[in-house]
Motif scaffolding. Structure first.
Motif, mmCIF file in Angstrom:
data_model
loop_
_atom_site.group_PDB
_atom_site.id
_atom_site.type_symbol
_atom_site.label_atom_id
_atom_site.label_comp_id
_atom_site.label_asym_id
_atom_site.label_seq_id
_atom_site.Cartn_x
_atom_site.Cartn_y
_atom_site.Cartn_z
ATOM 1 N N ASP A 75 18.717 40.852 -23.992
ATOM 2 C CA ASP A 75 19.540 40.689 -25.195
ATOM 3 C C ASP A 75 20.779 41.557 -25.065
ATOM 4 O OD1 ASP A 75 18.810 43.327 -25.869
ATOM 5 O OD2 ASP A 75 17.168 42.683 -27.155
ATOM 6 N N ARG A 106 20.038 44.795 -23.102
ATOM 7 C CA ARG A 106 18.738 45.101 -22.484
ATOM 8 C C ARG A 106 18.701 44.364 -21.154
ATOM 9 N NH1 ARG A 106 16.527 45.384 -27.848
ATOM 10 N NH2 ARG A 106 15.740 47.497 -28.138
ATOM 11 N N ARG A 127 19.907 37.047 -28.189
ATOM 12 C CA ARG A 127 18.615 37.352 -27.563
ATOM 13 C C ARG A 127 18.133 36.165 -26.741
ATOM 14 N NH1 ARG A 127 16.365 41.668 -30.321
ATOM 15 N NH2 ARG A 127 17.309 42.135 -32.331
ATOM 16 N N ARG A 140 16.091 55.728 -25.014
ATOM 17 C CA ARG A 140 15.367 55.600 -26.290
ATOM 18 C C ARG A 140 13.894 55.960 -26.116
ATOM 19 N NH1 ARG A 140 17.954 50.360 -26.411
ATOM 20 N NH2 ARG A 140 19.708 50.263 -27.882
ATOM 21 N N GLU A 181 27.777 43.333 -36.029
ATOM 22 C CA GLU A 181 27.265 43.431 -34.672
ATOM 23 C C GLU A 181 26.670 42.061 -34.379
ATOM 24 O OE1 GLU A 181 24.719 46.889 -34.321
ATOM 25 O OE2 GLU A 181 26.608 47.992 -34.103
ATOM 26 N N SER A 233 13.995 45.218 -32.125
ATOM 27 C CA SER A 233 13.747 44.969 -33.548
ATOM 28 C C SER A 233 13.192 43.566 -33.817
ATOM 29 C CB SER A 233 15.023 45.205 -34.361
ATOM 30 O OG SER A 233 15.986 44.239 -34.039
#
Ligand code: UDP
Length: 252
Positions: free
Chosen positions: A175, A203, A94, A219, A90, A100
């Motif tokens: 990101d 995002r 960002r 989420r 993956e 994370s």
């Protein structure tokens, strides 16, 4: 009616054998999962929106010379793509700190990063897609050094394209994650952007209000996910501005 051969069923998509060799039909489901599938739900309309949004971004990338696996949209939920061998990584880019990165490094969410940061995670659900370095990628042979150079350059080009498109409609690209595929043409092999590009894998924050327009809505239980994705689609001109439902109002 002929029954299609299912090749693979993932969390958000099903892949079927395509009508011609070297093609695959990608079906977008309404299923939403988060936290490595520990949180699950069915969000009506999500698959239709992601099919349209991913088409929009993939076609946009192709228009500026960035190769993708996308061939054409077939219907509301399906698109025809080139079959490729997915590099088991993956690729995350960002621009602002979130998710994370914040947990790992203690950076405050929303901090603008001094330059885009590219990260790689090894695609393995059982391991929770762990973050890996180029050393791991080279040592375990997941991609060659030449491929890693090409992947980095593709990821940064996708970032420039997506950031610009989003900025133009008042959205900050915080990101995103992409996947890369190997396409074989005779003796040659080249890399293409594969899988999907949608608010499931980005995002997206409203530039003025900071409203989240991506999967973090699901989420973190921040409201209606299809409303958020529809807002992105409306701003990009994929849905009519007065559309309240994705069903009858999708612009062809
Ligand atoms: N992402 C994704 N699939 C994954 C992991 C991450 O699409 O399996 C996307 C995620 O939506 C975000 C970016 O990659 O846009 C960075 O995710 P992050 O590493 O912060 O992980 P998360 O906080 O989503 O667990």
């Amino acid at each position: 009616m002929a029954r299609r051969t299912k090749i693979y069923e993932g969390k958000a998509k099903i892949l079927y054998e395509g009508p011609e060799p070297g093609t695959i039909v990608q079906f977008f489901k309404d299923d939403a999962t988060a936290f490595n599938a520990q949180k699950k739900d069915v969000i009506e309309g999500k698959g239709v929106l992601n099919n349209r949004l991913s088409e929009y971004f993939m076609v946009g990338l192709q228009n500026i010379g960035i190769p993708t696996h996308f061939l054409k949209r077939l219907n509301m939920r399906e698109q025809l793509v080139r079959s490729c061998e997915i590099v088991p990584l993956e690729v995350i880019v960002r621009n602002y700190a979130a998710g994370s990165l914040c947990t790992r490094l203690g950076v405050e969410e929303g901090t603008q990063l001094p330059r885009p940061i590219v990260e790689y995670c090894y695609k393995d659900d059982a391991l929770g897609d762990p973050l890996v370095t180029e050393e791991h990628i080279a040592a375990f042979g997941w991609a060659s050094q030449q491929e890693m150079d090409d992947i980095l350059s593709l990821a940064l080009r996708v970032n420039d394209y997506l950031s610009g498109v989003m900025y133009g409609v008042g959205i900050r690209l915080v990101d995103f994650k992409i996947e890369i595929g190997r396409v074989f043409e005779g003796d040659y092999q080249r890399l293409v952007v594969a899988d999907e590009i949608s608010p499931d894998s980005c995002r997206l924050w409203d530039l003025e209000t900071g409203r989240k327009l991506d999967k973090d809505v699901f989420r973190r239980d921040l409201g209606n996910l299809t409303d958020a994705y529809s807002e992105v689609a409306k701003r990009l001109g994929i849905l009519q501005n007065n559309a309240t439902s994705i069903k009858p109002t999708v612009v062809n």
